[in-house]
Design a protein around this motif. Structure first.
Motif, mmCIF file in Angstrom:
data_model
loop_
_atom_site.group_PDB
_atom_site.id
_atom_site.type_symbol
_atom_site.label_atom_id
_atom_site.label_comp_id
_atom_site.label_asym_id
_atom_site.label_seq_id
_atom_site.Cartn_x
_atom_site.Cartn_y
_atom_site.Cartn_z
ATOM 1 N N MET A 59 54.471 58.808 -9.985
ATOM 2 C CA MET A 59 54.915 58.358 -8.679
ATOM 3 C C MET A 59 54.569 56.883 -8.448
ATOM 4 O O MET A 59 55.313 56.148 -7.789
ATOM 5 N N ASN A 62 57.181 55.073 -10.281
ATOM 6 C CA ASN A 62 58.495 55.292 -9.668
ATOM 7 C C ASN A 62 58.768 54.301 -8.539
ATOM 8 O O ASN A 62 59.835 53.709 -8.450
ATOM 9 N N PRO A 96 59.892 62.028 -8.383
ATOM 10 C CA PRO A 96 60.444 60.743 -8.811
ATOM 11 C C PRO A 96 61.913 60.857 -9.201
ATOM 12 O O PRO A 96 62.508 61.940 -9.164
ATOM 13 N N THR A 100 62.874 57.493 -13.988
ATOM 14 C CA THR A 100 61.430 57.325 -14.197
ATOM 15 C C THR A 100 60.905 58.383 -15.161
ATOM 16 O O THR A 100 60.110 58.090 -16.055
#
Length: 329
Positions: A59, A62, A96, A100
């Motif tokens: 994350m 991302n 995400p 990614t």
């Protein structure tokens, strides 16, 4: 877990059974031997921590507010800053983007076969499509894995988890070649498969054998049946289950209760273990099938073979079209 078609059209990750596990811990049969050694569980908690840590890093990389194209909607839970999630229409699992996931090691057939990136067969096990996917898998891992580790130790359960995840990735790559896949549920199904084979090979030391077998089979069938929903990578489930099932015959063999009772030994005794002939036979067959399966599967994979060309009905194992949904490409 099902994702919407917008994810599929962008090559989104196929969820490896995120929220569909029914942890069988409470239904696991009890042994006659009450003096059995209990190991301290630490490899399973470590796996959980590793999966959560990888998701946090995912994350962070991302960074939805900075990298997201606003034409698909706004980032979700924006107060989290760069940890906020992709728009729900793109990823309803709160996670995400597929780009990614692919960047960080999601299972992608073309990159594995033509890009020399075989490491994706392992890295995809540690990635998850979203918070929903992650939590469901981790809760299942805790319920299934900790009890197994307490009974058999971290080495054997760790090996089953990792090799089952790898086996799930191999089978998934042979049949799903036009989208990416992530998730630990191949490894989780491996633990379920190992529970079943452990029950079979150690049959004589169990109480309530029939009830234990029926309960475990029902749990496995339900979990596999959920895999026919769209966007769920059931081939990873099946590959992981078969790998774990064979490994259970190899790694989870116990001395039989009758022999331990005659020699007045606890099941964790240090005296040489005594096994029945059928246990040796199952061990040998499992070793041969496991080695052959991995060799054949990997040779087919890196030769670019499409499993669907040799099994025209196998696509129904991962998605069955109905009036309510269709199975995307």
């Amino acid at each position: 877990m099902a994702a919407n078609e917008d994810i599929e059209s962008r090559g989104a990750a196929k969820n490896r059974g995120g929220g569909n596990h029914h942890p069988p811990a409470s239904s696991t049969p009890y042994y006659f031997e009450t003096s059995e050694r209990q190991w301290t569980s630490w490899i399973i908690p470590m796996f959980v921590v590793a999966n959560v840590a990888v998701f946090i890093v995912t994350m962070f990389i991302n960074n939805c507010p900075r990298k997201h194209d606003q034409t698909n909607g706004r980032c979700v839970v924006r107060f989290l800053g760069r940890f906020s999630f992709q728009p729900l229409r793109e990823n309803p699992l709160l996670g995400p983007s597929s780009a990614t996931l692919q960047k960080l090691g999601a299972l992608a057939w073309y990159q594995v076969v033509h890009g020399g990136q075989g490491w994706r067969l392992i890295t995809c096990i540690w990635l998850h499509a979203g918070v929903v996917h992650l939590l469901a898998n981790m809760f299942s891992l805790v319920f299934i894995g900790i009890r197994l580790e307490q009974q058999f130790g971290f080495v054997r359960i760790g090996v089953i988890y990792l090799l089952s995840g790898f086996g799930g990735s191999v089978l998934s790559s042979l049949f799903i070649q036009n989208s990416i896949s992530v998730g630990a549920s191949g490894a989780l199904f491996g633990l379920l498969g190992a529970m079943l084979s452990e029950l079979i090979t150690n049959w004589t030391i169990y109480a309530n054998k029939a009830a234990a077998l029926i309960t475990l089979i029902v749990i496995i069938v339900i979990n596999l049946a959920v895999g026919i929903l769209p966007h769920v990578d059931n081939f990873a489930h099946i590959g992981g289950f078969l790998t774990g099932f064979l490994l259970g015959f190899i790694l989870l063999v116990r001395p039989q209760f009758g022999w331990m009772e005659r020699h007045n030994l606890p099941s964790a005794g240090r005296a040489p273990s005594k096994h029945k002939a059928y246990q040796y036979a199952l061990w040998l067959v499992a070793v041969v099938l496991l080695v052959a399966g991995f060799v054949v599967g990997l040779v087919m994979l890196f030769r670019g073979v499409n499993g669907n060309d040799h099994c025209h009905w196998c696509h129904y194992l991962t998605c069955v079209p109905t009036s309510r949904w269709r199975c995307g490409s």
